[in-house]
Scaffold this motif. Structure first.
Motif, PDB file in Angstrom:
ATOM      1  N   ILE A   5       6.087  12.891  -4.565  1.00  9.93           N
ATOM      2  CA  ILE A   5       6.471  14.033  -5.395  1.00  9.93           C
ATOM      3  C   ILE A   5       5.229  14.813  -5.827  1.00  9.93           C
ATOM      4  CG2 ILE A   5       7.557  14.749  -7.557  1.00  9.93           C
ATOM      5  CD1 ILE A   5       9.340  12.239  -7.339  1.00  9.93           C
ATOM      6  N   ALA A   6       4.210  14.088  -6.296  1.00  8.44           N
ATOM      7  CA  ALA A   6       2.979  14.744  -6.741  1.00  8.44           C
ATOM      8  C   ALA A   6       2.343  15.542  -5.612  1.00  8.44           C
ATOM      9  CB  ALA A   6       2.000  13.699  -7.280  1.00  8.44           C
ATOM     10  N   PHE A   7       2.329  14.953  -4.411  1.00  9.58           N
ATOM     11  CA  PHE A   7       1.667  15.583  -3.269  1.00  9.58           C
ATOM     12  C   PHE A   7       2.438  16.801  -2.769  1.00  9.58           C
ATOM     13  CE2 PHE A   7       0.851  15.929   1.330  1.00  9.58           C
ATOM     14  CZ  PHE A   7      -0.527  16.041   1.331  1.00  9.58           C
ATOM     15  N   GLN A   8       3.754  16.654  -2.610  1.00 10.20           N
ATOM     16  CA  GLN A   8       4.540  17.736  -2.008  1.00 10.20           C
ATOM     17  C   GLN A   8       4.839  18.869  -2.982  1.00 10.20           C
ATOM     18  OE1 GLN A   8       7.838  16.897   0.507  1.00 10.20           O
ATOM     19  NE2 GLN A   8       6.924  15.094   1.440  1.00 10.20           N
ATOM     20  N   VAL A   9       5.015  18.561  -4.253  1.00 12.01           N
ATOM     21  CA  VAL A   9       5.344  19.592  -5.239  1.00 12.01           C
ATOM     22  C   VAL A   9       4.075  20.170  -5.864  1.00 12.01           C
ATOM     23  CG1 VAL A   9       6.628  20.062  -7.374  1.00 12.01           C
ATOM     24  CG2 VAL A   9       7.565  18.478  -5.696  1.00 12.01           C
ATOM     25  N   ASN A  10       2.947  19.458  -5.684  1.00  5.08           N
ATOM     26  CA  ASN A  10       1.700  19.804  -6.367  1.00  5.08           C
ATOM     27  C   ASN A  10       1.919  19.814  -7.876  1.00  5.08           C
ATOM     28  OD1 ASN A  10      -1.086  20.401  -6.245  1.00  5.08           O
ATOM     29  ND2 ASN A  10      -0.665  22.554  -6.689  1.00  5.08           N
ATOM     30  N   ALA A  11       2.441  18.682  -8.341  1.00  4.48           N
ATOM     31  CA  ALA A  11       2.761  18.511  -9.762  1.00  4.48           C
ATOM     32  C   ALA A  11       2.148  17.220 -10.270  1.00  4.48           C
ATOM     33  CB  ALA A  11       4.281  18.473  -9.953  1.00  4.48           C
ATOM     34  N   ALA A  12       1.910  17.183 -11.571  1.00  2.00           N
ATOM     35  CA  ALA A  12       1.516  15.935 -12.220  1.00  2.00           C
ATOM     36  C   ALA A  12       2.784  15.129 -12.480  1.00  2.00           C
ATOM     37  CB  ALA A  12       0.783  16.228 -13.521  1.00  2.00           C
ATOM     38  N   PRO A  43      -2.071  15.520  -8.406  1.00  2.00           N
ATOM     39  CA  PRO A  43      -2.168  15.945  -7.012  1.00  2.00           C
ATOM     40  C   PRO A  43      -3.614  16.241  -6.624  1.00  2.00           C
ATOM     41  CG  PRO A  43      -1.360  17.736  -8.374  1.00  2.00           C
ATOM     42  CD  PRO A  43      -1.426  16.525  -9.262  1.00  2.00           C
ATOM     43  N   PRO A  44      -3.910  16.193  -5.322  1.00  2.00           N
ATOM     44  CA  PRO A  44      -5.301  16.398  -4.889  1.00  2.00           C
ATOM     45  C   PRO A  44      -5.770  17.847  -4.974  1.00  2.00           C
ATOM     46  CG  PRO A  44      -3.845  16.097  -2.995  1.00  2.00           C
ATOM     47  CD  PRO A  44      -3.013  15.828  -4.224  1.00  2.00           C
ATOM     48  N   VAL A  45      -4.834  18.806  -4.991  1.00  2.00           N
ATOM     49  CA  VAL A  45      -5.214  20.222  -5.030  1.00  2.00           C
ATOM     50  C   VAL A  45      -5.539  20.625  -6.468  1.00  2.00           C
ATOM     51  CG1 VAL A  45      -4.493  22.589  -4.560  1.00  2.00           C
ATOM     52  CG2 VAL A  45      -3.770  20.727  -3.032  1.00  2.00           C
ATOM     53  N   THR A  46      -6.753  21.055  -6.703  1.00  2.00           N
ATOM     54  CA  THR A  46      -7.159  21.474  -8.042  1.00  2.00           C
ATOM     55  C   THR A  46      -6.828  22.952  -8.254  1.00  2.00           C
ATOM     56  OG1 THR A  46      -9.376  22.002  -7.259  1.00  2.00           O
ATOM     57  CG2 THR A  46      -9.016  19.779  -8.119  1.00  2.00           C
ATOM     58  N   SER A  47      -6.629  23.298  -9.537  1.00  2.00           N
ATOM     59  CA  SER A  47      -6.271  24.684  -9.859  1.00  2.00           C
ATOM     60  C   SER A  47      -6.693  24.986 -11.284  1.00  2.00           C
ATOM     61  CB  SER A  47      -4.759  24.881  -9.707  1.00  2.00           C
ATOM     62  OG  SER A  47      -4.374  26.152 -10.183  1.00  2.00           O
ATOM     63  N   ASP A  48      -7.023  26.264 -11.500  1.00  2.00           N
ATOM     64  CA  ASP A  48      -7.331  26.705 -12.857  1.00  2.00           C
ATOM     65  C   ASP A  48      -6.056  26.934 -13.664  1.00  2.00           C
ATOM     66  OD1 ASP A  48     -10.038  26.663 -12.308  1.00  2.00           O
ATOM     67  OD2 ASP A  48     -10.074  28.759 -11.639  1.00  2.00           O
ATOM     68  N   GLN A  49      -4.929  27.036 -12.951  1.00  2.00           N
ATOM     69  CA  GLN A  49      -3.640  27.257 -13.601  1.00  2.00           C
ATOM     70  C   GLN A  49      -3.011  25.924 -13.996  1.00  2.00           C
ATOM     71  OE1 GLN A  49      -2.553  30.438 -14.161  1.00  2.00           O
ATOM     72  NE2 GLN A  49      -4.505  31.079 -13.249  1.00  2.00           N
ATOM     73  N   LEU A  50      -2.219  25.958 -15.061  1.00  2.00           N
ATOM     74  CA  LEU A  50      -1.495  24.751 -15.452  1.00  2.00           C
ATOM     75  C   LEU A  50      -0.460  24.407 -14.390  1.00  2.00           C
ATOM     76  CD1 LEU A  50      -0.880  25.428 -19.265  1.00  2.00           C
ATOM     77  CD2 LEU A  50      -2.528  23.842 -18.234  1.00  2.00           C
ATOM     78  N   LEU A  51      -0.341  23.116 -14.101  1.00  2.00           N
ATOM     79  CA  LEU A  51       0.577  22.631 -13.079  1.00  2.00           C
ATOM     80  C   LEU A  51       1.955  22.358 -13.671  1.00  2.00           C
ATOM     81  CD1 LEU A  51      -1.698  19.973 -11.311  1.00  2.00           C
ATOM     82  CD2 LEU A  51      -1.124  22.260 -10.471  1.00  2.00           C
ATOM     83  N   PRO A  57       0.826  -1.216   0.000  1.00  2.00           N
ATOM     84  CA  PRO A  57       0.000   0.000   0.000  1.00  2.00           C
ATOM     85  C   PRO A  57       0.861   1.268   0.000  1.00  2.00           C
ATOM     86  CG  PRO A  57      -0.807  -1.576   1.631  1.00  2.00           C
ATOM     87  CD  PRO A  57       0.520  -2.094   1.154  1.00  2.00           C
ATOM     88  N   THR A  58       0.494   2.230  -0.821  1.00  2.00           N
ATOM     89  CA  THR A  58       1.304   3.452  -0.954  1.00  2.00           C
ATOM     90  C   THR A  58       0.502   4.736  -0.789  1.00  2.00           C
ATOM     91  OG1 THR A  58       1.003   3.429  -3.364  1.00  2.00           O
ATOM     92  CG2 THR A  58       2.956   2.312  -2.495  1.00  2.00           C
ATOM     93  N   ASP A  59      -0.791   4.638  -0.475  1.00  2.00           N
ATOM     94  CA  ASP A  59      -1.623   5.839  -0.423  1.00  2.00           C
ATOM     95  C   ASP A  59      -1.141   6.836   0.623  1.00  2.00           C
ATOM     96  OD1 ASP A  59      -3.194   4.915  -2.445  1.00  2.00           O
ATOM     97  OD2 ASP A  59      -4.823   4.193  -1.152  1.00  2.00           O
ATOM     98  N   HIS A  60      -0.519   6.352   1.699  1.00  2.00           N
ATOM     99  CA  HIS A  60      -0.093   7.255   2.759  1.00  2.00           C
ATOM    100  C   HIS A  60       1.073   8.153   2.335  1.00  2.00           C
ATOM    101  CE1 HIS A  60       2.467   3.695   3.067  1.00  2.00           C
ATOM    102  NE2 HIS A  60       3.348   4.397   3.753  1.00  2.00           N
ATOM    103  N   PHE A  61       1.748   7.795   1.231  1.00  2.00           N
ATOM    104  CA  PHE A  61       2.835   8.645   0.753  1.00  2.00           C
ATOM    105  C   PHE A  61       2.301   9.894   0.046  1.00  2.00           C
ATOM    106  CE2 PHE A  61       4.981   4.501   0.974  1.00  2.00           C
ATOM    107  CZ  PHE A  61       6.128   4.851   1.690  1.00  2.00           C
ATOM    108  N   GLY A  62       1.114   9.800  -0.500  1.00  2.00           N
ATOM    109  CA  GLY A  62       0.516  10.935  -1.202  1.00  2.00           C
ATOM    110  C   GLY A  62      -0.985  10.921  -1.036  1.00  2.00           C
ATOM    111  N   PRO A  63      -1.482  11.341   0.133  1.00  2.00           N
ATOM    112  CA  PRO A  63      -2.928  11.298   0.386  1.00  2.00           C
ATOM    113  C   PRO A  63      -3.717  12.068  -0.666  1.00  2.00           C
ATOM    114  CG  PRO A  63      -1.697  11.875   2.377  1.00  2.00           C
ATOM    115  CD  PRO A  63      -0.728  11.930   1.245  1.00  2.00           C
ATOM    116  N   GLY A  64      -4.710  11.411  -1.227  1.00  3.48           N
ATOM    117  CA  GLY A  64      -5.571  12.067  -2.194  1.00  3.48           C
ATOM    118  C   GLY A  64      -5.043  12.101  -3.613  1.00  3.48           C
ATOM    119  N   VAL A  65      -3.822  11.636  -3.840  1.00  2.00           N
ATOM    120  CA  VAL A  65      -3.268  11.621  -5.193  1.00  2.00           C
ATOM    121  C   VAL A  65      -4.020  10.594  -6.038  1.00  2.00           C
ATOM    122  CG1 VAL A  65      -1.223  11.018  -6.563  1.00  2.00           C
ATOM    123  CG2 VAL A  65      -0.983  12.429  -4.512  1.00  2.00           C
TER     124      VAL A  65
END
Length: 415
Positions: free
Chosen positions: A137-144, A103-111, A78-86
């Motif tokens: 990486i996705a969770f902490q950087v807020n990147a795809a 990443p779980p944070v949505t934005s109108d701007q390009l990531l 299981p790896t979900d705890h490394f990036g919650p909501g990813v």
């Protein structure tokens, strides 16, 4: 069969742990390291046993069976705890399977985007084995994040994996906005063999006028050459761990080099790398070799007399073997030190470790980038060992967490 295999590996690992020799006193988290090596030794033993039931080249079968055992553990943890909501999806980018993490944070701007290449000597592990890190990486950087599942050796030898890596990156860059990503804010990164893929794809992207340049290259103890398996760092590793112990001892690296170059772990090929005789004497004395891989380019502290006994004798080498193989070795896609012009390559973050055969080539590659005017951040962890960054999601090291946080902070600031 799966439960029996797991029980057998754990039982073997416990025995290997008890018998495993002590590790260097300066190593971080020595007991956890011993356990990790014991587990891998159990995978390898299972691979040796399984290979007896397979037809074909035994050495290659051992590698493939070892990898199967490794992935049975690492790919189903299981790896979900490394990036919650990813959010994870699968796709095919120009013929290569990839895993995509939004990443779980949505934005109108390009990531921003980050393409990750996993380590394992191009012989072990899969993208799933490194899924926890990719989610982090996705969770902490807020990147795809695109986690490339390239095909391993021995079935896929050079230039196959390199072609897959570049094709996947190019496809992502040309379709970035479909994934909510700014094509001008894409980084590549990876550890060990993944660092190699990152350096080479950075070069290939720069050479391709149809796509924008990459923003960053993150090279975590990168594997960048197979020409010299007698660097001071190789000699130090042998002193620290013994000639056949540790995760990246000279015989292991010789096997990885042979598999990547020739798709074979035949002992006659591996022996040439181990003895450092696969390069001709004339090339070792050439200007190209001296200005890229010469031992004198290393800091004096890296040539400590307590372990360093000098470079290989200049008259040692197999000229015939070199003439047959030099087209591979001299290719900058195989040896990125031989990129003729590094100017314009993306900003680089290079991490090296004190207990690592690859310490010296990582240092030399960073210096070459600097000389070409590339913005380079070189970070050295003296007590780190090759593999501490990430090996599997079930055993994470404190120093590995620090390494993650350090390079992720760098990425967040620059990407």
């Amino acid at each position: 069969m799966g439960k029996f295999l797991i029980f057998s590996i754990l039982a073997t690992a416990f025995l290997a742990y008890l018998l495993n020799p002590a590790v260097p006193a300066g190593l971080e988290e020595r007991l956890k390291y011993r356990f990790r090596v014991a587990i891998f030794n159990a995978f390898h033993l299972w691979g040796e046993l399984s290979s007896m039931l397979s037809s074909g080249e035994r050495a290659n079968n051992i590698v493939m069976s070892t990898n199967n055992a490794f992935c049975l553990f690492a790919d189903h943890y299981p790896t979900d705890h490394f990036g919650p909501g990813v959010i994870t999806t699968e796709a095919i980018f120009n013929g290569t399977r990839v895993l995509i993490y939004q990443p779980p944070v949505t934005s109108d701007q390009l990531l921003p985007g980050f393409v990750y290449f996993h380590g394992g000597g191009i012989a072990y592990a899969t993208a799933r084995s490194f899924e926890g890190l990719a989610k982090k990486i996705a969770f902490q950087v807020n990147a795809a994040v695109v986690n490339v599942d390239y095909d391993n050796t021995p079935k896929n030898k050079f230039p196959g994996p390199v072609n897959q890596a570049f094709a996947a990156v190019k496809w992502f860059m040309t379709h970035a906005e479909e994934y909510g990503v700014d094509p001008n804010r894409i980084a590549v990164g990876g550890d060990s063999a993944g660092g190699y893929f990152s350096s080479v794809t950075s070069y290939l992207v720069r050479e391709d006028d149809s796509i924008p340049n990459l923003k960053l290259q993150i090279l975590i103890y990168p594997w960048t050459q197979c020409l010299d398996l007698n660097f001071p760092s190789y000699q130090k590793y042998t002193m620290d761990f013994g000639p056949n112990e540790g995760l990246v001892c000279r015989p292991a690296m010789a096997e990885f080099c042979s598999l990547h170059a020739f798709g074979s772990a035949r002992q006659d090929l591996v022996r040439k790398f181990i003895e450092n005789k696969h390069v001709s004497p004339s090339f070792r004395q050439s200007a190209l070799y001296r200005k890229t891989l010469g031992h004198e380019l290393l800091p004096a502290a890296y040539r400590d007399s307590s372990y360093y006994k000098g470079a290989s004798p200049p008259d040692e080498g197999d000229g015939d073997f070199w003439n047959e193989s030099k087209q591979i070795f001299l290719d900058p896609r195989f040896t990125p030190h031989f990129i003729k012009n590094m100017t314009g390559l993306p900003t680089a973050y290079v991490m090296t470790a004190g207990y690592d055969t690859l310490r010296d080539e990582g240092y030399l590659y960073a210096q070459q980038l600097k000389k070409a005017g590339v913005d380079v951040t070189l970070v050295h962890y003296e007590r780190a060992w090759h593999g501490v960054h990430w090996m599997s999601p079930d055993l994470v090291f404190r120093l590995g967490e620090k390494i993650h946080n350090d390079f992720l902070n760098f990425v967040k600031e620059r990407l």
